[in-house]
Design a protein around this motif. Structure first.
Motif, PDB file in Angstrom:
ATOM      1  N   GLY A   1      12.940   1.110  10.622  1.00  0.00           N
ATOM      2  CA  GLY A   1      12.443   0.491   9.397  1.00  0.00           C
ATOM      3  C   GLY A   1      10.941   0.308   9.425  1.00  0.00           C
ATOM      4  N   ALA A   2      10.415  -0.102  10.577  1.00  0.00           N
ATOM      5  CA  ALA A   2       8.965  -0.287  10.722  1.00  0.00           C
ATOM      6  C   ALA A   2       8.239   1.028  10.518  1.00  0.00           C
ATOM      7  CB  ALA A   2       8.649  -0.864  12.101  1.00  0.00           C
ATOM      8  N   GLN A   3       8.795   2.112  11.040  1.00  0.00           N
ATOM      9  CA  GLN A   3       8.155   3.418  10.885  1.00  0.00           C
ATOM     10  C   GLN A   3       8.151   3.849   9.426  1.00  0.00           C
ATOM     11  OE1 GLN A   3       9.748   6.327  13.594  1.00  0.00           O
ATOM     12  NE2 GLN A   3       9.250   5.118  15.397  1.00  0.00           N
ATOM     13  N   LYS A   4       9.279   3.683   8.738  1.00  0.00           N
ATOM     14  CA  LYS A   4       9.342   4.091   7.326  1.00  0.00           C
ATOM     15  C   LYS A   4       8.331   3.317   6.489  1.00  0.00           C
ATOM     16  CE  LYS A   4      13.685   3.569   6.287  1.00  0.00           C
ATOM     17  NZ  LYS A   4      14.979   3.677   5.604  1.00  0.00           N
ATOM     18  N   ASN A   5       8.277   1.988   6.696  1.00  0.00           N
ATOM     19  CA  ASN A   5       7.318   1.172   5.948  1.00  0.00           C
ATOM     20  C   ASN A   5       5.889   1.568   6.263  1.00  0.00           C
ATOM     21  OD1 ASN A   5       9.355  -0.305   4.743  1.00  0.00           O
ATOM     22  ND2 ASN A   5       9.164  -2.054   6.101  1.00  0.00           N
ATOM     23  N   SER A   6       5.593   1.773   7.544  1.00  0.00           N
ATOM     24  CA  SER A   6       4.215   2.050   7.944  1.00  0.00           C
ATOM     25  C   SER A   6       3.732   3.393   7.410  1.00  0.00           C
ATOM     26  CB  SER A   6       4.075   1.999   9.468  1.00  0.00           C
ATOM     27  OG  SER A   6       4.810   3.032  10.088  1.00  0.00           O
ATOM     28  N   ILE A   7       4.618   4.369   7.341  1.00  0.00           N
ATOM     29  CA  ILE A   7       4.222   5.667   6.778  1.00  0.00           C
ATOM     30  C   ILE A   7       3.833   5.493   5.317  1.00  0.00           C
ATOM     31  CG2 ILE A   7       5.057   7.959   6.138  1.00  0.00           C
ATOM     32  CD1 ILE A   7       6.835   7.820   8.708  1.00  0.00           C
TER      33      ILE A   7
ATOM     34  N   THR B   1      -4.673   5.181   1.499  1.00  0.00           N
ATOM     35  CA  THR B   1      -5.661   6.237   1.261  1.00  0.00           C
ATOM     36  C   THR B   1      -5.657   6.695  -0.201  1.00  0.00           C
ATOM     37  OG1 THR B   1      -4.167   8.086   1.739  1.00  0.00           O
ATOM     38  CG2 THR B   1      -5.298   7.062   3.611  1.00  0.00           C
ATOM     39  N   GLY B   2      -4.815   6.071  -1.021  1.00  0.00           N
ATOM     40  CA  GLY B   2      -4.732   6.454  -2.430  1.00  0.00           C
ATOM     41  C   GLY B   2      -3.607   7.422  -2.739  1.00  0.00           C
ATOM     42  N   VAL B   3      -2.859   7.840  -1.727  1.00  0.00           N
ATOM     43  CA  VAL B   3      -1.732   8.758  -1.927  1.00  0.00           C
ATOM     44  C   VAL B   3      -0.572   7.994  -2.573  1.00  0.00           C
ATOM     45  CG1 VAL B   3      -0.006  10.178  -0.740  1.00  0.00           C
ATOM     46  CG2 VAL B   3      -2.390  10.221   0.010  1.00  0.00           C
ATOM     47  N   LYS B   4       0.054   8.603  -3.577  1.00  0.00           N
ATOM     48  CA  LYS B   4       1.214   8.001  -4.235  1.00  0.00           C
ATOM     49  C   LYS B   4       2.472   8.264  -3.412  1.00  0.00           C
ATOM     50  CE  LYS B   4      -1.086   6.781  -7.964  1.00  0.00           C
ATOM     51  NZ  LYS B   4      -1.547   5.410  -8.068  1.00  0.00           N
ATOM     52  N   VAL B   5       3.227   7.213  -3.133  1.00  0.00           N
ATOM     53  CA  VAL B   5       4.491   7.350  -2.406  1.00  0.00           C
ATOM     54  C   VAL B   5       5.580   6.664  -3.230  1.00  0.00           C
ATOM     55  CG1 VAL B   5       5.747   6.912  -0.264  1.00  0.00           C
ATOM     56  CG2 VAL B   5       3.268   7.293  -0.190  1.00  0.00           C
ATOM     57  N   PRO B   6       6.351   7.443  -4.000  1.00  0.00           N
ATOM     58  CA  PRO B   6       7.437   6.848  -4.796  1.00  0.00           C
ATOM     59  C   PRO B   6       8.456   6.136  -3.912  1.00  0.00           C
ATOM     60  CG  PRO B   6       6.996   9.104  -5.490  1.00  0.00           C
ATOM     61  CD  PRO B   6       6.224   8.888  -4.223  1.00  0.00           C
ATOM     62  N   GLN B   7       9.043   5.067  -4.456  1.00  0.00           N
ATOM     63  CA  GLN B   7       9.968   4.233  -3.684  1.00  0.00           C
ATOM     64  C   GLN B   7      11.097   3.741  -4.567  1.00  0.00           C
ATOM     65  OE1 GLN B   7       7.988   1.031  -1.639  1.00  0.00           O
ATOM     66  NE2 GLN B   7       9.827  -0.201  -1.427  1.00  0.00           N
ATOM     67  N   ASP B   8      12.320   3.835  -4.046  1.00  0.00           N
ATOM     68  CA  ASP B   8      13.489   3.203  -4.657  1.00  0.00           C
ATOM     69  C   ASP B   8      13.996   2.142  -3.697  1.00  0.00           C
ATOM     70  OD1 ASP B   8      13.831   4.618  -7.126  1.00  0.00           O
ATOM     71  OD2 ASP B   8      14.546   6.348  -5.979  1.00  0.00           O
ATOM     72  N   ASN B   9      14.457   1.022  -4.243  1.00  0.00           N
ATOM     73  CA  ASN B   9      14.967  -0.069  -3.421  1.00  0.00           C
ATOM     74  C   ASN B   9      16.467  -0.205  -3.650  1.00  0.00           C
ATOM     75  OD1 ASN B   9      12.337  -0.771  -2.423  1.00  0.00           O
ATOM     76  ND2 ASN B   9      11.907  -1.605  -4.447  1.00  0.00           N
ATOM     77  N   LEU B  10      17.233   0.224  -2.669  1.00  0.00           N
ATOM     78  CA  LEU B  10      18.683   0.289  -2.792  1.00  0.00           C
ATOM     79  C   LEU B  10      19.371  -0.876  -2.103  1.00  0.00           C
ATOM     80  CD1 LEU B  10      17.843   3.167  -3.572  1.00  0.00           C
ATOM     81  CD2 LEU B  10      19.775   4.018  -2.263  1.00  0.00           C
TER      82      LEU B  10
ATOM     83  N   GLU C   1      17.256  -1.754   1.166  1.00  0.00           N
ATOM     84  CA  GLU C   1      16.662  -0.680   1.967  1.00  0.00           C
ATOM     85  C   GLU C   1      15.726   0.144   1.084  1.00  0.00           C
ATOM     86  OE1 GLU C   1      16.238   1.710   5.445  1.00  0.00           O
ATOM     87  OE2 GLU C   1      17.327  -0.158   5.202  1.00  0.00           O
ATOM     88  N   PRO C   2      14.438   0.244   1.463  1.00  0.00           N
ATOM     89  CA  PRO C   2      13.547   1.105   0.688  1.00  0.00           C
ATOM     90  C   PRO C   2      13.803   2.570   1.025  1.00  0.00           C
ATOM     91  CG  PRO C   2      12.353   0.178   2.546  1.00  0.00           C
ATOM     92  CD  PRO C   2      13.746  -0.409   2.583  1.00  0.00           C
ATOM     93  N   VAL C   3      13.798   3.417   0.017  1.00  0.00           N
ATOM     94  CA  VAL C   3      13.927   4.862   0.209  1.00  0.00           C
ATOM     95  C   VAL C   3      12.665   5.493  -0.373  1.00  0.00           C
ATOM     96  CG1 VAL C   3      15.258   6.923  -0.352  1.00  0.00           C
ATOM     97  CG2 VAL C   3      16.435   4.760   0.077  1.00  0.00           C
ATOM     98  N   TYR C   4      11.914   6.166   0.490  1.00  0.00           N
ATOM     99  CA  TYR C   4      10.618   6.708   0.109  1.00  0.00           C
ATOM    100  C   TYR C   4      10.694   8.214  -0.126  1.00  0.00           C
ATOM    101  CZ  TYR C   4       9.019   2.306   2.197  1.00  0.00           C
ATOM    102  OH  TYR C   4       8.833   0.985   2.517  1.00  0.00           O
ATOM    103  N   ASP C   5       9.816   8.705  -0.986  1.00  0.00           N
ATOM    104  CA  ASP C   5       9.631  10.142  -1.203  1.00  0.00           C
ATOM    105  C   ASP C   5       8.216  10.478  -0.737  1.00  0.00           C
ATOM    106  OD1 ASP C   5       9.702  12.757  -1.953  1.00  0.00           O
ATOM    107  OD2 ASP C   5       9.681  12.384  -4.112  1.00  0.00           O
ATOM    108  N   TYR C   6       8.082  10.757   0.577  1.00  0.00           N
ATOM    109  CA  TYR C   6       6.759  11.019   1.139  1.00  0.00           C
ATOM    110  C   TYR C   6       6.247  12.384   0.671  1.00  0.00           C
ATOM    111  CZ  TYR C   6       8.425   7.488   4.479  1.00  0.00           C
ATOM    112  OH  TYR C   6       8.951   6.360   5.060  1.00  0.00           O
TER     113      TYR C   6
END
Length: 199
Positions: A21-27, A34-43, A122-127
Motif C-alpha cells: 500500500g505504501a508503494q502504491k501511494n508513494s508512486i 511533478t505535475g503528472v496526472k494519476v487517475p484514481q478510483d477508491n473502491l 483501497e485506492p486503484v491508480y492508473d499510472y
C-alpha cells in the motif's frame, strides 16, 4: 502493536500488505508532485460484519463523494466520515455497475470514540508510466515518504540530495500527507550506523 493471538505469519502478511500500500501511494504522490496526472478510483475493499455498511454497500463500490462533497483521495473519505460523532448520519455517493447511488448510513463508534461505518477503502491508480520499487525484505508502511521523494528525484532534473547521504522515514497517504513515525529512535540509530549524513 499486534493482538496477542496474532501469529508470526499473520504479522508478516500484514507488514507485506502495508508495504504494498505504501508503494502504491508513494508512486502516485511522487508522480503528482511533478505535475503528472494519476487517475484514481477508491473502491470498497472490505466490509466489517455487523457494522453500518454491512448489507448496504458492496465490495468494489466506487466511493465518489461524502455528504455531497467529492472525495478524490482515500484520506478525504476517511476524514469526512470520521469528522463527526458516533451516531451521526453520513451519505456516501457510490458508483456500482456504472450507476451512481446515494447510501445514507448512521455511524458507530469503531474504537476510541471514532465514528465509522465499517469499510476499508483501497485506492486503484492508473499510472501513466511503469514504476518498480525493490524494497528488499522490508515490511510495513514507513518507507512511503522516501519512496515518493525517490520517484520525484527520478522524474525531475538533477539530484534531489545534492550528493549527500540522506536517510528518512514516514508513512504517506494518497493525499501526500506524512503520517506518524514508529520506532524513530531506532531508525535514527540505524541511519547513523549506515553512514547517513542527514535524517
Amino acid at each position: 502493536v499486534f493482538p496477542k493471538d496474532s501469529t508470526d505469519e499473520q504479522i508478516k502478511q500484514m507488514n507485506t500488505a502495508q508495504m504494498q500500500g505504501a508503494q502504491k501511494n508513494s508512486i502516485a504522490v511522487g508522480m503528482r508532485s511533478t505535475g503528472v496526472k494519476v487517475p484514481q478510483d477508491n473502491l470498497v475493499a472490505t466490509i466489517a460484519e455487523g457494522l453500518p455498511a454491512d448489507g448496504r454497500l458492496a465490495l468494489e463500490d466506487r466511493v465518489q463523494a461524502v455528504d455531497g462533497t467529492r472525495t478524490p483521495h482515500v484520506a478525504d473519505i476517511v476524514a469526512a466520515i470520521s469528522d463527526r460523532e458516533p451516531g451521526d448520519t453520513v451519505t456516501l455517493t457510490v458508483e456500482r455497475k456504472g450507476a451512481e447511488r446515494q447510501v445514507r448510513l448512521r455511524t458507530q463508534d469503531i474504537g476510541g470514540g471514532r465514528a465509522g461505518i465499517g469499510i476499508g477503502i483501497e485506492p486503484v491508480y492508473d499510472y501513466p508510466v511503469e514504476v518498480r520499487i525493490d524494497a528488499g525484505n522490508v515490511g510495513g508502511p514507513s518507507a512511503g515518504a522516501m519512496f515518493a521523494l525517490a520517484i520525484y528525484d527520478v522524474l525531475t532534473p538533477g539530484g534531489l540530495t545534492g550528493g549527500r547521504s540522506v536517510a528518512g522515514t514516514g508513512t504517506i497517504n494518497d493525499g501526500g500527507v506524512i503520517g506518524p513515525i514508529g520506532g524513530i529512535r531506532q531508525k535514527m540509530a540505524g541511519a547513523r550506523e549506515a553512514g547517513a549524513e542527514y535524517f
